[in-house]
Design a protein around this motif. Sequence first.
Motif, PDB file in Angstrom:
ATOM      1  N   GLN A 282       1.101   5.841   0.797  1.00  0.00           N
ATOM      2  CA  GLN A 282       0.059   7.040   0.933  1.00  0.00           C
ATOM      3  C   GLN A 282       0.957   8.325   0.798  1.00  0.00           C
ATOM      4  O   GLN A 282       2.039   8.497   1.464  1.00  0.00           O
ATOM      5  CB  GLN A 282      -0.233   6.788   2.548  1.00  0.00           C
ATOM      6  CG  GLN A 282      -1.081   8.087   3.093  1.00  0.00           C
ATOM      7  CD  GLN A 282      -1.534   7.705   4.491  1.00  0.00           C
ATOM      8  OE1 GLN A 282      -0.753   7.008   5.526  1.00  0.00           O
ATOM      9  NE2 GLN A 282      -2.668   8.289   4.743  1.00  0.00           N
TER      10      GLN A 282
ATOM     11  N   PRO B 241      -3.309  -8.068   4.224  1.00  0.00           N
ATOM     12  CA  PRO B 241      -4.734  -7.962   3.872  1.00  0.00           C
ATOM     13  C   PRO B 241      -5.510  -8.926   4.204  1.00  0.00           C
ATOM     14  O   PRO B 241      -5.240 -10.204   3.862  1.00  0.00           O
ATOM     15  CB  PRO B 241      -4.897  -7.333   2.500  1.00  0.00           C
ATOM     16  CG  PRO B 241      -3.707  -7.821   1.889  1.00  0.00           C
ATOM     17  CD  PRO B 241      -2.593  -8.322   2.827  1.00  0.00           C
TER      18      PRO B 241
ATOM     19  N   TYR C 293      -1.986  -9.982  -7.545  1.00  0.00           N
ATOM     20  CA  TYR C 293      -3.470  -8.986  -8.060  1.00  0.00           C
ATOM     21  C   TYR C 293      -2.705  -7.688  -7.954  1.00  0.00           C
ATOM     22  O   TYR C 293      -1.792  -7.110  -7.022  1.00  0.00           O
ATOM     23  CB  TYR C 293      -4.348  -9.406  -7.409  1.00  0.00           C
ATOM     24  CG  TYR C 293      -4.708 -10.986  -6.938  1.00  0.00           C
ATOM     25  CD1 TYR C 293      -4.180 -11.685  -6.164  1.00  0.00           C
ATOM     26  CD2 TYR C 293      -5.935 -11.322  -7.710  1.00  0.00           C
ATOM     27  CE1 TYR C 293      -4.342 -13.022  -6.205  1.00  0.00           C
ATOM     28  CE2 TYR C 293      -6.122 -12.526  -7.639  1.00  0.00           C
ATOM     29  CZ  TYR C 293      -5.420 -13.479  -6.911  1.00  0.00           C
ATOM     30  OH  TYR C 293      -5.910 -15.073  -6.628  1.00  0.00           O
TER      31      TYR C 293
ATOM     32  N   PRO D  43      -5.507  -1.785 -10.962  1.00  0.00           N
ATOM     33  CA  PRO D  43      -5.514  -1.537 -12.520  1.00  0.00           C
ATOM     34  C   PRO D  43      -4.582  -0.333 -12.831  1.00  0.00           C
ATOM     35  O   PRO D  43      -4.199  -0.199 -13.865  1.00  0.00           O
ATOM     36  CB  PRO D  43      -7.081  -1.456 -12.720  1.00  0.00           C
ATOM     37  CG  PRO D  43      -7.575  -2.339 -11.661  1.00  0.00           C
ATOM     38  CD  PRO D  43      -6.782  -2.071 -10.613  1.00  0.00           C
TER      39      PRO D  43
ATOM     40  N   GLY E 267      -4.549  10.088   1.164  1.00  0.00           N
ATOM     41  CA  GLY E 267      -5.025   8.625   1.528  1.00  0.00           C
ATOM     42  C   GLY E 267      -4.336   7.793   1.032  1.00  0.00           C
ATOM     43  O   GLY E 267      -3.344   7.843   0.591  1.00  0.00           O
ATOM     44  N   LEU E 268      -4.692   6.620   1.399  1.00  0.00           N
ATOM     45  CA  LEU E 268      -4.281   5.290   1.147  1.00  0.00           C
ATOM     46  C   LEU E 268      -4.614   4.760  -0.127  1.00  0.00           C
ATOM     47  O   LEU E 268      -5.662   4.789  -0.734  1.00  0.00           O
ATOM     48  CB  LEU E 268      -4.642   4.261   2.311  1.00  0.00           C
ATOM     49  CG  LEU E 268      -4.238   4.525   3.770  1.00  0.00           C
ATOM     50  CD1 LEU E 268      -5.018   3.915   4.714  1.00  0.00           C
ATOM     51  CD2 LEU E 268      -2.633   4.093   3.716  1.00  0.00           C
TER      52      LEU E 268
ATOM     53  N   TRP F  96      -4.137   0.792  -2.614  1.00  0.00           N
ATOM     54  CA  TRP F  96      -3.851  -0.345  -2.603  1.00  0.00           C
ATOM     55  C   TRP F  96      -2.856  -0.676  -3.837  1.00  0.00           C
ATOM     56  O   TRP F  96      -3.480  -0.315  -4.987  1.00  0.00           O
ATOM     57  CB  TRP F  96      -4.986  -1.341  -2.504  1.00  0.00           C
ATOM     58  CG  TRP F  96      -4.540  -2.708  -2.766  1.00  0.00           C
ATOM     59  CD1 TRP F  96      -3.989  -3.767  -2.282  1.00  0.00           C
ATOM     60  CD2 TRP F  96      -4.901  -3.534  -4.110  1.00  0.00           C
ATOM     61  NE1 TRP F  96      -3.853  -4.928  -2.830  1.00  0.00           N
ATOM     62  CE2 TRP F  96      -4.568  -4.711  -3.945  1.00  0.00           C
ATOM     63  CE3 TRP F  96      -5.750  -3.144  -5.218  1.00  0.00           C
ATOM     64  CZ2 TRP F  96      -4.738  -5.916  -4.889  1.00  0.00           C
ATOM     65  CZ3 TRP F  96      -6.007  -3.971  -6.413  1.00  0.00           C
ATOM     66  CH2 TRP F  96      -5.378  -5.360  -6.231  1.00  0.00           C
TER      67      TRP F  96
ATOM     68  N   PHE G  87       0.635  -1.145  -0.111  1.00  0.00           N
ATOM     69  CA  PHE G  87      -0.089  -0.109  -0.054  1.00  0.00           C
ATOM     70  C   PHE G  87       0.795   1.292   0.026  1.00  0.00           C
ATOM     71  O   PHE G  87       2.030   1.252   0.310  1.00  0.00           O
ATOM     72  CB  PHE G  87      -0.820   0.170   1.073  1.00  0.00           C
ATOM     73  CG  PHE G  87      -1.826  -1.091   1.374  1.00  0.00           C
ATOM     74  CD1 PHE G  87      -1.267  -2.465   1.929  1.00  0.00           C
ATOM     75  CD2 PHE G  87      -3.113  -1.100   1.062  1.00  0.00           C
ATOM     76  CE1 PHE G  87      -1.869  -3.456   1.858  1.00  0.00           C
ATOM     77  CE2 PHE G  87      -4.053  -2.269   1.061  1.00  0.00           C
ATOM     78  CZ  PHE G  87      -3.511  -3.440   1.394  1.00  0.00           C
TER      79      PHE G  87
END
Lengths: 108, 118
Positions: free
Chosen positions: B41, B100, B60, B63, B46-47, B49, B39
């Motif tokens: 920031q 996660p 994964y 996109p 904000g965060l 992924w 992740f």
Amino acid sequence: DIQMTQSPSSVSASVGDTVTITCRASQGIARWVAWYQQKPGTVPKLLVFATSNLQTGVPSRFSGSGSGTNFSLTISSLQPEDFATYFCQQSNRFPALTFGGGTKVGIK
Amino acid sequence: QLQLQESGPGLVRPSETLSLTCTVSGGSISDYVYYWGWFRQPPGKGLEWIGSVYHSGTTYYNPSLNSRVTISLDTSKNQFSLRLKSVTAADTAMYYCARPSTLGMTEWGQGNLVTVSS
């Protein structure tokens, strides 16, 4: 992609106030929402998972609710240690994850 | 209890490749049916992924970053790694590794601040 629209972006409140933060998903996500608290210089802390389940050790003044596309985090009787930034996160299409933009809870 | 720790450079030149490693302690990453994720920031924001890798090695990616990201496992070192190529100033951020799950994340690294600048 599922977008999470979080509001407000900031709020000023006093100790003892009740604060509600909302997140709206761009499509239905059942109950796959988590909420985090982040203080400056620290990693996010998980408060609530699966919409309304309080993580172990989180005070009961925090509560989560919602379903479908609308979700909220409520902090009742705000305490000094609650002034922080809060984020929602959806996991409906896990492992893909998206976060809301954040809400900064500041001191009035 | 699992602990995660990021490592890597704090400064990367524009157009180069950002490389970070997350070392997991307190358990073997190949023993768990877990995902491992990256992740980021940006300062004051904000965060986001970046992507995740399953214990089997399946990956994964977000996109929006898919064409530039590679995440891999090194089970012999109990590590997983991030490579982000062709970086720009917009990639300046605190980068976190975490574990996660559908029920949120309780295990995070402390973060590795990466600045993209010449």
